[in-house]
Design a protein around this motif. Structure first.
Motif, PDB file in Angstrom:
ATOM      1  N   SER A 167     -23.838  12.969  91.068  1.00  0.00           N
ATOM      2  CA  SER A 167     -22.973  13.250  90.036  1.00  0.00           C
ATOM      3  C   SER A 167     -23.960  12.282  89.112  1.00  0.00           C
ATOM      4  O   SER A 167     -23.592  12.243  87.355  1.00  0.00           O
ATOM      5  N   ARG A 168     -24.852  11.747  88.879  1.00  0.00           N
ATOM      6  CA  ARG A 168     -25.968  11.331  87.927  1.00  0.00           C
ATOM      7  C   ARG A 168     -26.808  11.836  88.315  1.00  0.00           C
ATOM      8  O   ARG A 168     -27.395  10.616  89.435  1.00  0.00           O
ATOM      9  N   PRO A 169     -27.677  12.417  88.607  1.00  0.00           N
ATOM     10  CA  PRO A 169     -28.863  13.398  88.457  1.00  0.00           C
ATOM     11  C   PRO A 169     -30.316  12.396  87.876  1.00  0.00           C
ATOM     12  O   PRO A 169     -30.720  12.934  87.227  1.00  0.00           O
ATOM     13  N   VAL A 170     -29.925  11.149  87.226  1.00  0.00           N
ATOM     14  CA  VAL A 170     -30.362  10.592  86.406  1.00  0.00           C
ATOM     15  C   VAL A 170     -32.253  10.326  87.250  1.00  0.00           C
ATOM     16  O   VAL A 170     -32.847  10.450  86.603  1.00  0.00           O
ATOM     17  N   ILE A 171     -31.692   9.472  88.361  1.00  0.00           N
ATOM     18  CA  ILE A 171     -33.062   9.620  89.288  1.00  0.00           C
ATOM     19  C   ILE A 171     -32.857  10.662  90.168  1.00  0.00           C
ATOM     20  O   ILE A 171     -32.496  10.514  91.157  1.00  0.00           O
ATOM     21  N   LYS A 172     -34.118  10.790  90.652  1.00  0.00           N
ATOM     22  CA  LYS A 172     -34.433  12.438  91.368  1.00  0.00           C
ATOM     23  C   LYS A 172     -34.927  11.721  92.667  1.00  0.00           C
ATOM     24  O   LYS A 172     -33.869  12.116  93.628  1.00  0.00           O
ATOM     25  N   ASP A 173     -35.614  10.732  92.094  1.00  0.00           N
ATOM     26  CA  ASP A 173     -36.149  10.321  94.013  1.00  0.00           C
ATOM     27  C   ASP A 173     -36.003   8.589  94.148  1.00  0.00           C
ATOM     28  O   ASP A 173     -37.037   8.019  93.092  1.00  0.00           O
ATOM     29  N   PRO A 174     -34.796   7.997  94.099  1.00  0.00           N
ATOM     30  CA  PRO A 174     -34.888   6.747  94.142  1.00  0.00           C
ATOM     31  C   PRO A 174     -35.663   5.669  94.168  1.00  0.00           C
ATOM     32  O   PRO A 174     -35.786   4.023  94.465  1.00  0.00           O
ATOM     33  N   SER A 175     -36.498   6.035  95.599  1.00  0.00           N
ATOM     34  CA  SER A 175     -37.301   5.578  96.535  1.00  0.00           C
ATOM     35  C   SER A 175     -38.324   5.144  95.806  1.00  0.00           C
ATOM     36  O   SER A 175     -39.091   3.555  96.274  1.00  0.00           O
ATOM     37  N   MET A 218     -33.293   9.708 102.092  1.00  0.00           N
ATOM     38  CA  MET A 218     -32.715   8.942 100.554  1.00  0.00           C
ATOM     39  C   MET A 218     -31.790   9.993 100.684  1.00  0.00           C
ATOM     40  O   MET A 218     -31.372  11.215 100.772  1.00  0.00           O
ATOM     41  N   ILE A 219     -30.737   8.745 100.309  1.00  0.00           N
ATOM     42  CA  ILE A 219     -28.988   9.424  99.453  1.00  0.00           C
ATOM     43  C   ILE A 219     -28.959   9.589  98.299  1.00  0.00           C
ATOM     44  O   ILE A 219     -29.445   8.748  97.091  1.00  0.00           O
ATOM     45  N   LEU A 220     -29.091  10.796  97.409  1.00  0.00           N
ATOM     46  CA  LEU A 220     -28.975  10.751  96.176  1.00  0.00           C
ATOM     47  C   LEU A 220     -27.547  11.283  95.354  1.00  0.00           C
ATOM     48  O   LEU A 220     -26.734  11.854  96.566  1.00  0.00           O
ATOM     49  N   SER A 221     -27.062  11.219  94.641  1.00  0.00           N
ATOM     50  CA  SER A 221     -26.049  10.983  93.970  1.00  0.00           C
ATOM     51  C   SER A 221     -26.068  12.455  93.474  1.00  0.00           C
ATOM     52  O   SER A 221     -27.307  12.613  92.658  1.00  0.00           O
ATOM     53  N   ILE A 241     -25.941   6.129  93.502  1.00  0.00           N
ATOM     54  CA  ILE A 241     -27.267   6.945  92.913  1.00  0.00           C
ATOM     55  C   ILE A 241     -28.607   7.006  93.595  1.00  0.00           C
ATOM     56  O   ILE A 241     -28.637   7.868  93.866  1.00  0.00           O
ATOM     57  N   GLY A 242     -28.585   5.767  94.272  1.00  0.00           N
ATOM     58  CA  GLY A 242     -29.295   6.343  95.608  1.00  0.00           C
ATOM     59  C   GLY A 242     -29.391   5.119  96.517  1.00  0.00           C
ATOM     60  O   GLY A 242     -28.945   3.985  96.026  1.00  0.00           O
ATOM     61  N   ALA A 243     -29.727   5.068  97.925  1.00  0.00           N
ATOM     62  CA  ALA A 243     -30.280   4.645  99.456  1.00  0.00           C
ATOM     63  C   ALA A 243     -30.862   4.905  99.519  1.00  0.00           C
ATOM     64  O   ALA A 243     -31.636   5.840  99.649  1.00  0.00           O
ATOM     65  N   THR A 244     -31.449   4.038 100.797  1.00  0.00           N
ATOM     66  CA  THR A 244     -32.276   3.700 101.392  1.00  0.00           C
ATOM     67  C   THR A 244     -31.960   4.924 102.848  1.00  0.00           C
ATOM     68  O   THR A 244     -31.053   4.801 102.870  1.00  0.00           O
ATOM     69  N   LYS A 252     -39.227  -6.915 107.683  1.00  0.00           N
ATOM     70  CA  LYS A 252     -37.947  -6.183 108.322  1.00  0.00           C
ATOM     71  C   LYS A 252     -36.734  -6.763 108.490  1.00  0.00           C
ATOM     72  O   LYS A 252     -36.075  -6.089 108.606  1.00  0.00           O
ATOM     73  N   GLU A 253     -36.495  -7.945 107.430  1.00  0.00           N
ATOM     74  CA  GLU A 253     -35.194  -8.492 107.432  1.00  0.00           C
ATOM     75  C   GLU A 253     -34.581  -7.514 106.272  1.00  0.00           C
ATOM     76  O   GLU A 253     -33.087  -7.933 106.047  1.00  0.00           O
ATOM     77  N   VAL A 254     -35.426  -7.439 105.984  1.00  0.00           N
ATOM     78  CA  VAL A 254     -34.471  -5.785 104.333  1.00  0.00           C
ATOM     79  C   VAL A 254     -33.649  -4.528 105.178  1.00  0.00           C
ATOM     80  O   VAL A 254     -34.458  -3.745 105.830  1.00  0.00           O
ATOM     81  N   LYS A 255     -32.420  -4.773 105.118  1.00  0.00           N
ATOM     82  CA  LYS A 255     -31.513  -4.112 106.312  1.00  0.00           C
ATOM     83  C   LYS A 255     -31.451  -2.642 105.235  1.00  0.00           C
ATOM     84  O   LYS A 255     -31.845  -1.412 105.942  1.00  0.00           O
ATOM     85  N   HIS A 256     -31.711  -2.596 104.528  1.00  0.00           N
ATOM     86  CA  HIS A 256     -30.804  -1.786 102.993  1.00  0.00           C
ATOM     87  C   HIS A 256     -31.057  -1.937 101.754  1.00  0.00           C
ATOM     88  O   HIS A 256     -30.504  -3.166 101.397  1.00  0.00           O
ATOM     89  N   ALA A 257     -30.749  -0.721 100.956  1.00  0.00           N
ATOM     90  CA  ALA A 257     -30.990  -1.054  99.198  1.00  0.00           C
ATOM     91  C   ALA A 257     -30.029  -0.010  99.075  1.00  0.00           C
ATOM     92  O   ALA A 257     -30.671   1.013  99.578  1.00  0.00           O
ATOM     93  N   LEU A 258     -29.803   0.112  97.946  1.00  0.00           N
ATOM     94  CA  LEU A 258     -29.119   0.733  96.972  1.00  0.00           C
ATOM     95  C   LEU A 258     -29.030   1.190  95.936  1.00  0.00           C
ATOM     96  O   LEU A 258     -28.645  -0.689  94.964  1.00  0.00           O
ATOM     97  N   ILE A 259     -28.805   1.466  94.839  1.00  0.00           N
ATOM     98  CA  ILE A 259     -28.313   1.608  93.532  1.00  0.00           C
ATOM     99  C   ILE A 259     -26.714   2.270  93.324  1.00  0.00           C
ATOM    100  O   ILE A 259     -26.761   3.180  93.642  1.00  0.00           O
TER     101      ILE A 259
END
Length: 145
Positions: A6-14, A1-4, A40-43, A25-32
């Protein structure tokens, strides 16, 4: 999980992203991302550099889509849009705001067989939860800075 950094509002976006990516399984990735293009966060598996580029382009896409839609629909300049969906021969990319006044978005990329209706439904549910979470964070004061 990639965390921001500069914006630590979401500690763990999972908690936001996993329900979306687990749909298919067709969902490749998601991000905030923020409306100014900050991650802010990514898969898992989405490199930080890639996520940052996607976030910046997504912010520009959202701004352009809103301006074009509002002009075409003769809506006031500040009228928000709810969802942007882009499809090409490689799949679908969807962007959805997380709450009305959060300036935060969830974006999802998926393959050609991604169940768009199901993914959009889960995105909307998670966007609502994320929006509620972000709106419940107290505003910073000068003393706290």
């Amino acid at each position: 999980m990639i965390l921001s950094t500069s914006r630590p509002v979401i500690k763990d976006p999972s908690w936001v992203l996993n329900p979306i990516t687990e749909v298919s399984k067709e969902v490749k990735h998601a991000l905030i991302l923020s409306s100014d293009g900050m991650v802010i966060g990514a898969t898992e598996g989405l490199l930080r550099e890639t996520a940052e580029g996607i976030s910046a382009m997504t912010a520009a896409l959202h701004g352009a889509a809103r301006a074009a839609a509002n002009a075409a629909l003769e809506a006031p300049d500040g009228t928000p849009i709810t969802t942007i969906t882009v499809q090409n021969t490689h799949g679908t990319y969807m962007i959805m705001p997380a709450g009305a006044r959060t300036n935060t978005f969830i974006a999802v990329a998926g393959g050609l067989d991604m169940p768009m209706g199901t993914v959009a439904h889960i995105m909307a549910r998670q966007a609502k939860k994320l929006g509620e979470q972000l709106m419940s964070v107290p505003a910073r004061t000068q003393e706290a800075s």
